[in-house]
Design a protein around this motif. Sequence first.
Motif, mmCIF file in Angstrom:
data_model
loop_
_atom_site.group_PDB
_atom_site.id
_atom_site.type_symbol
_atom_site.label_atom_id
_atom_site.label_comp_id
_atom_site.label_asym_id
_atom_site.label_seq_id
_atom_site.Cartn_x
_atom_site.Cartn_y
_atom_site.Cartn_z
ATOM 1 N N PRO A 1 11.796 80.126 13.281
ATOM 2 C CA PRO A 1 11.366 81.239 12.145
ATOM 3 C C PRO A 1 9.872 81.352 11.995
ATOM 4 O O PRO A 1 9.241 80.531 12.051
ATOM 5 C CB PRO A 1 12.348 80.594 10.851
ATOM 6 C CG PRO A 1 12.927 79.439 11.465
ATOM 7 C CD PRO A 1 12.636 79.006 12.671
ATOM 8 N N LEU A 2 9.653 82.580 11.720
ATOM 9 C CA LEU A 2 8.085 82.950 11.210
ATOM 10 C C LEU A 2 7.666 82.398 9.956
ATOM 11 O O LEU A 2 8.476 82.498 9.044
ATOM 12 C CB LEU A 2 7.764 84.232 11.415
ATOM 13 C CG LEU A 2 8.307 85.093 12.746
ATOM 14 C CD1 LEU A 2 7.937 86.639 12.720
ATOM 15 C CD2 LEU A 2 7.137 84.555 13.941
ATOM 16 N N THR A 3 6.545 82.092 10.041
ATOM 17 C CA THR A 3 6.072 81.448 8.607
ATOM 18 C C THR A 3 5.801 82.677 7.851
ATOM 19 O O THR A 3 5.501 83.718 8.381
ATOM 20 C CB THR A 3 4.978 80.677 8.968
ATOM 21 O OG1 THR A 3 3.772 81.446 9.542
ATOM 22 C CG2 THR A 3 5.116 79.432 9.821
ATOM 23 N N PRO A 4 5.550 82.569 6.462
ATOM 24 C CA PRO A 4 5.060 83.720 5.621
ATOM 25 C C PRO A 4 3.665 84.216 6.205
ATOM 26 O O PRO A 4 3.428 85.279 6.410
ATOM 27 C CB PRO A 4 4.947 83.224 4.539
ATOM 28 C CG PRO A 4 5.712 81.966 4.370
ATOM 29 C CD PRO A 4 5.927 81.568 5.559
ATOM 30 N N GLU B 1 2.452 84.253 9.419
ATOM 31 C CA GLU B 1 2.869 85.031 10.449
ATOM 32 C C GLU B 1 3.121 86.341 10.206
ATOM 33 O O GLU B 1 2.834 87.348 10.866
ATOM 34 C CB GLU B 1 3.594 84.316 11.556
ATOM 35 C CG GLU B 1 3.018 83.166 12.155
ATOM 36 C CD GLU B 1 4.166 82.315 12.909
ATOM 37 O OE1 GLU B 1 3.710 81.601 13.895
ATOM 38 O OE2 GLU B 1 5.184 82.296 12.342
ATOM 39 N N ARG B 2 4.189 86.234 9.365
ATOM 40 C CA ARG B 2 4.714 87.845 8.863
ATOM 41 C C ARG B 2 3.592 88.802 8.244
ATOM 42 O O ARG B 2 3.214 89.742 8.521
ATOM 43 C CB ARG B 2 5.599 87.766 7.696
ATOM 44 C CG ARG B 2 7.212 86.966 8.540
ATOM 45 C CD ARG B 2 8.293 87.038 7.315
ATOM 46 N NE ARG B 2 9.338 86.150 7.868
ATOM 47 C CZ ARG B 2 10.268 86.827 8.666
ATOM 48 N NH1 ARG B 2 10.178 88.096 8.986
ATOM 49 N NH2 ARG B 2 11.180 86.078 9.182
ATOM 50 N N GLU B 3 2.701 87.900 7.529
ATOM 51 C CA GLU B 3 1.612 88.873 6.629
ATOM 52 C C GLU B 3 0.428 89.140 7.847
ATOM 53 O O GLU B 3 0.380 90.326 7.868
ATOM 54 C CB GLU B 3 0.841 87.926 5.705
ATOM 55 C CG GLU B 3 -0.222 88.751 5.197
ATOM 56 C CD GLU B 3 -0.174 90.052 4.399
ATOM 57 O OE1 GLU B 3 -1.056 90.776 4.329
ATOM 58 O OE2 GLU B 3 0.884 90.032 3.844
ATOM 59 N N ARG B 4 0.404 88.356 8.836
ATOM 60 C CA ARG B 4 -0.566 88.990 9.928
ATOM 61 C C ARG B 4 0.051 89.953 10.597
ATOM 62 O O ARG B 4 -0.529 90.875 10.972
ATOM 63 C CB ARG B 4 -0.740 87.677 10.813
ATOM 64 C CG ARG B 4 -1.939 87.986 11.836
ATOM 65 C CD ARG B 4 -2.327 86.749 12.650
ATOM 66 N NE ARG B 4 -1.285 86.287 13.175
ATOM 67 C CZ ARG B 4 -0.710 84.861 13.170
ATOM 68 N NH1 ARG B 4 -1.644 83.966 12.432
ATOM 69 N NH2 ARG B 4 0.184 84.510 13.874
ATOM 70 N N GLY B 5 1.518 89.984 11.058
ATOM 71 C CA GLY B 5 2.138 91.113 11.384
ATOM 72 C C GLY B 5 2.147 92.305 11.004
ATOM 73 O O GLY B 5 1.927 93.519 11.476
ATOM 74 N N GLU B 6 2.263 92.166 9.602
ATOM 75 C CA GLU B 6 2.061 93.363 8.539
ATOM 76 C C GLU B 6 0.817 93.980 8.734
ATOM 77 O O GLU B 6 0.557 95.422 8.752
ATOM 78 C CB GLU B 6 2.418 93.005 7.036
ATOM 79 C CG GLU B 6 3.957 92.768 7.116
ATOM 80 C CD GLU B 6 4.354 92.248 5.703
ATOM 81 O OE1 GLU B 6 3.630 92.351 4.955
ATOM 82 O OE2 GLU B 6 5.781 92.060 5.494
ATOM 83 N N THR C 1 6.077 98.411 12.010
ATOM 84 C CA THR C 1 6.790 98.412 10.973
ATOM 85 C C THR C 1 6.993 96.774 10.499
ATOM 86 O O THR C 1 7.577 96.331 9.485
ATOM 87 C CB THR C 1 8.114 98.933 10.949
ATOM 88 O OG1 THR C 1 9.066 98.370 11.842
ATOM 89 C CG2 THR C 1 8.185 100.448 11.251
ATOM 90 N N GLY C 2 6.416 95.929 11.488
ATOM 91 C CA GLY C 2 6.568 94.657 11.024
ATOM 92 C C GLY C 2 7.646 93.617 11.554
ATOM 93 O O GLY C 2 7.932 92.692 11.301
ATOM 94 N N ARG C 3 8.703 94.740 12.477
ATOM 95 C CA ARG C 3 9.619 94.016 12.854
ATOM 96 C C ARG C 3 9.525 93.203 14.194
ATOM 97 O O ARG C 3 10.411 92.233 14.491
ATOM 98 C CB ARG C 3 10.605 95.014 13.081
ATOM 99 C CG ARG C 3 11.657 95.579 11.870
ATOM 100 C CD ARG C 3 12.464 96.627 12.113
ATOM 101 N NE ARG C 3 13.219 96.759 13.592
ATOM 102 C CZ ARG C 3 13.105 97.922 14.049
ATOM 103 N NH1 ARG C 3 12.677 99.181 13.539
ATOM 104 N NH2 ARG C 3 13.477 98.157 15.496
ATOM 105 N N ALA C 4 8.232 93.297 14.807
ATOM 106 C CA ALA C 4 7.778 92.454 15.810
ATOM 107 C C ALA C 4 6.637 92.008 15.503
ATOM 108 O O ALA C 4 5.476 92.454 15.753
ATOM 109 C CB ALA C 4 7.705 93.291 17.034
ATOM 110 N N PRO C 5 6.395 91.024 14.284
ATOM 111 C CA PRO C 5 5.253 90.661 13.812
ATOM 112 C C PRO C 5 4.158 89.944 14.817
ATOM 113 O O PRO C 5 2.952 89.745 14.599
ATOM 114 C CB PRO C 5 5.482 89.874 12.750
ATOM 115 C CG PRO C 5 6.824 89.354 12.838
ATOM 116 C CD PRO C 5 7.516 90.099 13.826
ATOM 117 N N THR C 6 4.735 89.482 15.990
ATOM 118 C CA THR C 6 3.947 88.530 16.867
ATOM 119 C C THR C 6 3.889 88.994 18.459
ATOM 120 O O THR C 6 4.615 88.473 19.305
ATOM 121 C CB THR C 6 4.411 87.096 17.005
ATOM 122 O OG1 THR C 6 5.938 86.994 17.398
ATOM 123 C CG2 THR C 6 4.182 86.357 15.622
#
Length: 83
Positions: free
Chosen positions: A5-8, A10-15, A49-54
């Motif tokens: 699972p992505l870390t918070p 990683e999600r923020e960086r993707g956003e 949209t952040g659905r593919a954050p990495t």
Amino acid sequence: MVRSPLTPQERERGERLGRLLREARGARSMVEVAAVAGLSAETLRKIETGRAPTPAFFTVAALAGALGLSMDEIAARCVLVPV
């Protein structure tokens, strides 16, 4: 292989990456930018949209070239600075 699972962070960086790409795209359509980068519009949509954050490095590099962004600028604007 199961992906962790992505870390918070990683999600923020993707956003942040998604926002940067949307801003750089401006009035150009997703289809136009994706075609120049050699990607599908759906891939670009997922990144924005952040659905593919990495996304893969080469995907980001292709988008940077299509949008006139440097990889240094992308890294600087997307990195998370600890508080």
